[in-house]
Write an enzyme that holds these catalytic residues in place. Sequence first.
Site, PDB file in Angstrom:
ATOM      1  N   ASP A  85       0.847  -1.190   0.000  1.00 17.58           N
ATOM      2  CA  ASP A  85       0.000   0.000   0.000  1.00 17.58           C
ATOM      3  C   ASP A  85       0.887   1.245   0.000  1.00 17.58           C
ATOM      4  OD1 ASP A  85      -3.224   0.526   1.018  1.00 17.58           O
ATOM      5  OD2 ASP A  85      -1.816   2.200   1.084  1.00 17.58           O
ATOM      6  N   HIS A 130     -10.237  -5.175  -3.236  1.00 18.16           N
ATOM      7  CA  HIS A 130      -8.895  -5.435  -2.708  1.00 18.16           C
ATOM      8  C   HIS A 130      -8.997  -5.831  -1.244  1.00 18.16           C
ATOM      9  CE1 HIS A 130      -9.879  -1.150  -2.404  1.00 18.16           C
ATOM     10  NE2 HIS A 130      -9.247  -1.160  -1.238  1.00 18.16           N
TER      11      HIS A 130
HETATM   12  P1  5GP Z   1      -9.734   1.446   0.398  1.00 13.32           P
HETATM   13  O1  5GP Z   1      -9.865   2.723   1.188  1.00 13.32           O
HETATM   14  O2  5GP Z   1     -10.409   1.563  -0.960  1.00 13.32           O
HETATM   15  O3  5GP Z   1     -10.138   0.226   1.144  1.00 13.32           O
HETATM   16  O4  5GP Z   1      -8.183   1.266   0.159  1.00 13.32           O
HETATM   17  C1  5GP Z   1      -7.488   1.748  -0.951  1.00 13.32           C
HETATM   18  C2  5GP Z   1      -6.027   1.664  -0.608  1.00 13.32           C
HETATM   19  O5  5GP Z   1      -5.276   1.809  -1.799  1.00 13.32           O
HETATM   20  C3  5GP Z   1      -5.554   2.761   0.343  1.00 13.32           C
HETATM   21  O6  5GP Z   1      -5.002   2.166   1.504  1.00 13.32           O
HETATM   22  C4  5GP Z   1      -4.520   3.544  -0.474  1.00 13.32           C
HETATM   23  O7  5GP Z   1      -3.432   3.968   0.293  1.00 13.32           O
HETATM   24  C5  5GP Z   1      -4.114   2.540  -1.543  1.00 13.32           C
HETATM   25  N1  5GP Z   1      -3.736   3.132  -2.810  1.00 13.32           N
HETATM   26  C6  5GP Z   1      -4.436   4.063  -3.507  1.00 13.32           C
HETATM   27  N2  5GP Z   1      -3.809   4.369  -4.662  1.00 13.32           N
HETATM   28  C7  5GP Z   1      -2.679   3.593  -4.684  1.00 13.32           C
HETATM   29  C8  5GP Z   1      -1.609   3.466  -5.632  1.00 13.32           C
HETATM   30  O8  5GP Z   1      -1.555   4.103  -6.683  1.00 13.32           O
HETATM   31  N3  5GP Z   1      -0.633   2.582  -5.322  1.00 13.32           N
HETATM   32  C9  5GP Z   1      -0.642   1.833  -4.174  1.00 13.32           C
HETATM   33  N4  5GP Z   1       0.364   1.000  -3.972  1.00 13.32           N
HETATM   34  N5  5GP Z   1      -1.641   1.939  -3.263  1.00 13.32           N
HETATM   35  C10 5GP Z   1      -2.632   2.807  -3.523  1.00 13.32           C
END
Ligand code: 5GP
Length: 116
Positions: free
Chosen positions: A32, A102
Amino acid sequence: MPAEECVFCRIVAKQIPSEIVYEDEHVVAFRDINPQAPTHLLVIPRRHIPSLVEVTEDDIEVLGRLQYVASLLAKEHGFADDGFRTVLNCGQHGQQTVFHIHLHVLGGRQLTWPPG
Ligand code: 5GP
Ligand code: ZN
């Protein structure tokens, strides 16, 4: 959303860089970008599935594989014995921000409960 606009589809296609820690025919895992624990990995299906609400029976195997890979990674990264957490955020109240399903894998520190 078309796959070319999805940040995680672009990671799968290696069109944007990420630190990939695991990949197979069905699943990719990477670090992440904004880690919430010493080790914070995301395990995703290669196929674009927007969220847990959108899954169908065809997705049952890949959903199981996300958790299986989380287990493999916990062992490989050395926090299986201490314990860890897998999290799948869904929709607005779940604070999902990327609409390509994810599984978060968080390890390496004492986590608290309940989540905020
Ligand atoms: P959600 O809030 O949708 O459950 O989690 C999305 C996650 O994706 C977040 O923890 C955020 O930091 C991560 N994330 C968002 N964009 C990117 C990216 O471009 N690369 C990586 N490695 N992580 C990302
Ligand atoms: Zn996608």
